[in-house]
Enzyme design. Structure first.
Site, short mmCIF file in Angstrom:
data_model
loop_
_atom_site.label_atom_id
_atom_site.label_comp_id
_atom_site.label_asym_id
_atom_site.label_seq_id
_atom_site.Cartn_x
_atom_site.Cartn_y
_atom_site.Cartn_z
N ARG A 153 0.90 -1.06 0.22
CA ARG A 153 -0.23 -0.14 -0.48
C ARG A 153 1.37 1.42 0.24
NH1 ARG A 153 -2.67 0.36 4.82
NH2 ARG A 153 -1.09 2.42 5.06
N GLU A 169 4.81 7.32 2.22
CA GLU A 169 5.73 6.03 2.34
C GLU A 169 5.05 5.16 1.89
OE1 GLU A 169 6.14 3.63 5.51
OE2 GLU A 169 4.36 4.12 5.97
N ASN A 171 4.09 0.98 2.17
CA ASN A 171 4.65 -0.39 3.26
C ASN A 171 4.41 -1.90 2.36
OD1 ASN A 171 3.53 0.90 5.59
ND2 ASN A 171 2.14 1.54 3.91
N SER A 176 -2.44 -3.35 5.76
CA SER A 176 -3.58 -3.41 6.21
C SER A 176 -4.81 -2.97 6.18
CB SER A 176 -3.70 -3.32 7.61
OG SER A 176 -4.11 -2.23 8.15
N LYS A 334 12.65 3.24 5.75
CA LYS A 334 11.86 4.54 4.49
C LYS A 334 13.43 5.35 4.68
CE LYS A 334 7.79 4.88 7.65
NZ LYS A 334 7.83 3.78 8.04
N LYS A 388 11.90 10.25 10.45
CA LYS A 388 11.66 9.33 11.03
C LYS A 388 12.60 8.54 10.92
CE LYS A 388 7.35 9.94 7.45
NZ LYS A 388 6.91 9.71 6.46
N GLU A 392 7.29 1.24 11.65
CA GLU A 392 5.92 0.99 10.93
C GLU A 392 5.02 0.95 11.85
OE1 GLU A 392 5.14 0.75 7.90
OE2 GLU A 392 8.10 0.96 7.35
N GLY A 393 4.06 1.51 11.38
CA GLY A 393 2.83 0.80 12.42
C GLY A 393 2.27 2.15 13.06
N ARG A 475 -7.51 7.20 4.78
CA ARG A 475 -7.94 7.41 5.97
C ARG A 475 -7.81 8.87 6.24
NH1 ARG A 475 -2.62 4.41 7.85
NH2 ARG A 475 -1.84 5.89 5.88
#
Ligand code: ADP
Ligand code: MG
Ligand code: MG
Length: 499
Positions: A153, A169, A171, A176, A334, A388, A392-393, A475
């Site tokens: 994604r 970024e 993923n 998800s 990253k 950064k 992740e997450g 989102r």
């Protein structure tokens, strides 16, 4: 469920959309004038729809909700209306998706590039170092991934001032919400249809969301390439997972449409039950594994002991298709994103000049902390940067005055720790009034949105089997919040209203 079309780059043709004047539909910006009573009716309908269609997450107030399906469910946090997004930028994001898929694949094959780019990070970041150790061992053993599956994604924000679509970024592990995201698009279409007269909005402007179908198709095809009819897909899961219904949606489509079975195992269980046969077959108990699909393993907390690392290493050595392989995982860090943005690096991996230009157009400013001019500027104007680490997450980045403080601290300490971070240009998307629905309560707030485009990629040696954009996830989060994770509690799931 309809079968996903294989070239669903852009499910709605521009002729079908027409202009707003032609359709007599209102722009989404009129939202704040809607009658509060109508909003309440829509909220009620949205809650019912989510409950009966499985747009659900585990309720954190119920202890067992992350372990036992069907216990302690609550509707997923969602936006009440889809978010307006320009069609041209939407098309741009869809169009680059297969190019990014190919780029990740090419980068994954260049072990030296991955090791060299992350060599300084390795010295100061234990987690990245462990991943790199596994990667080195695979290189030493001459391990090759013949069947390569990517379920990615790529996330973007539209910078308001420059009108540029900039990548946040990509993923490559555990991307998800393919399942729940597809449902949110349906929820919004249903609400816009039901309240068509009152709202004057056109549900046809919400693109069809093929995310869950596309991912299931890619998993099924990977399973087929492995060609052991008795083998299954293994979803690697966290011991407790409140986002389990998103994962179960994917497993269910995989079973119902392609008749491929899945099992769910934690890293600790894989360490306990996993065996590697001399031919590379991974057995869990006596069950052969064709495809390993990771929904954990991307954060240090996923490896509380050596047991979890042993499991990761065992899986990597096996002949099962890994989504992602250790190389794909590292290609999505990253630091690699920042290295790819340096001049002449994309040219190492892509030949087509148009493709290179399209990818580069999405790159925001990205810098290593070796760049003293940028570090100096970031100390003076920290609000224009995001710092950064290789994590992740959600919830890991540094913003605002903390950027200045962190950079000054790193300078004073004069250690190598600066190699753990990258600096990125801060993107400022348009702020719009939004209705956010969480735990049955609707809040109106000013919010910003991040568009995620799913991409599925499958190759067996020289044979490219699938390289597609498949679906999307919007989102939306209150504009005062820096981070954007839905699971982390900052954002809501949303869909797109093209304009
Ligand atoms: P993670 O892998 O943890 O999701 P991200 O790079 O996506 O890391 O950052 C998390 C969130 O921080 C994003 O979803 C976004 O809301 C915000 N963010 C990240 N980079 C930027 C940026 N350059 N400008 C503005 N916001 C950003
Ligand atoms: Mg990420
Ligand atoms: Mg992210």
């Amino acid at each position: 469920m309809s079968k996903s079309s294989s070239s669903a780059v852009h499910p709605i043709k521009s002729e079908e959309i027409g202009t707003q004047e032609e359709n007599l539909t209102k722009p989404m910006s009129d939202l704040h004038n809607i009658d509060p009573e109508l909003i309440q009716r829509m909220v009620y309908d949205a809650l019912v729809w989510s409950s009966i269609h499985g747009l659900l997450v585990g309720d954190k107030s119920v202890q067992k909700s992350g372990k036992v399906p069907g216990v302690g469910m609550v509707h997923a946090p969602v936006a009440l209306f889809p978010t307006s997004f320009p069609e041209s930028h939407w098309k741009q994001a869809c169009e680059v998706s297969p190019i990014f898929n190919e780029l990740i694949d090419r980068v994954s094959l260049d072990g030296e590039f991955l090791q060299d780019s992350l060599s300084r990070t390795k010295m100061v970041d234990d987690f990245t170092s462990r991943l790199l150790d596994i990667h080195s061992k695979m290189l030493e053993n001459g391990k090759r991934e013949e069947i390569r599956l990517g379920l990615h994604r790529s996330d973007y924000m539209l910078d308001e001032q420059t009108k540029l679509l900039l990548q946040i970024e990509i993923n490559t592990i555990s991307a998800s919400f393919a399942g729940l995201g597809s449902l949110v698009s349906e929820l919004h279409r249903s609400l816009l249809n039901r309240y068509k007269e009152q709202l004057g909005l056109d549900s046809g402007r919400i693109p069809v969301n093929t995310a869950v179908n596309g991912f299931a198709e890619a998993l099924a095809k990977a399973w087929e390439e492995y060609s052991n009819p008795r083998a299954v897909v293994m979803v690697v899961v966290q011991p407790e997972e409140r986002n389990m219904y998103d994962q179960h949606w994917l497993s269910t489509v995989l079973k119902e449409r392609y008749d491929v079975a899945t099992i769910r195992k934690t890293l600790a269980e894989i360490d306990e039950q996993g065996v590697l046969l001399p031919d590379g077959t991974l057995l869990i108990g006596d069950q052969a594994i064709a495809v390993i699909y990771f929904r954990t393993g991307y954060a240090p907390a996923d490896y509380p002991s050596e047991s979890e690392w042993r499991a990761r290493f065992l899986m990597e050595q096996s002949s099962a298709v890994k989504c992602p392989s250790i190389s794909y995982h590292l290609a999505g860090t990253k630091k690699i994103q920042q290295e790819l943005a340096k001049p002449n690096v994309l040219e190492r991996f892509l030949e087509n000049k148009d493709d290179i230009a399209k990818v580069r157009k999405c790159f925001a400013g990205l810098w290593s902390l070796d760049d003293s001019d940028i570090v100096k500027d970031a100390i003076e104007r920290p609000e224009f940067y995001v710092m950064k680490p290789q994590r992740e997450g959600g919830g890991n980045n540094i913003y605002g005055d903390d950027v200045r403080k962190s950079l000054l601290r790193l300078q004073e300490e004069g250690t190598e720790e600066n190699a753990a971070y990258i600096l990125m240009q801060r993107i400022f998307p348009i702020i719009a009034p939004t209705y956010l629905l969480r735990d049955g309560i609707c809040h109106k707030d000013h919010a910003i949105s991040e568009l995620g485009i799913y991409g599925a990629y499958l190759r067996n040696k020289d044979r490219l089997i699938m390289n597609e954009q498949c679906g999307y996830l919007m989102r939306t989060k209150v504009s005062s919040s820096n981070e954007g994770g839905v699971a982390a509690g900052f954002a809501v799931l949303d869909s797109v209203y093209l304009n």
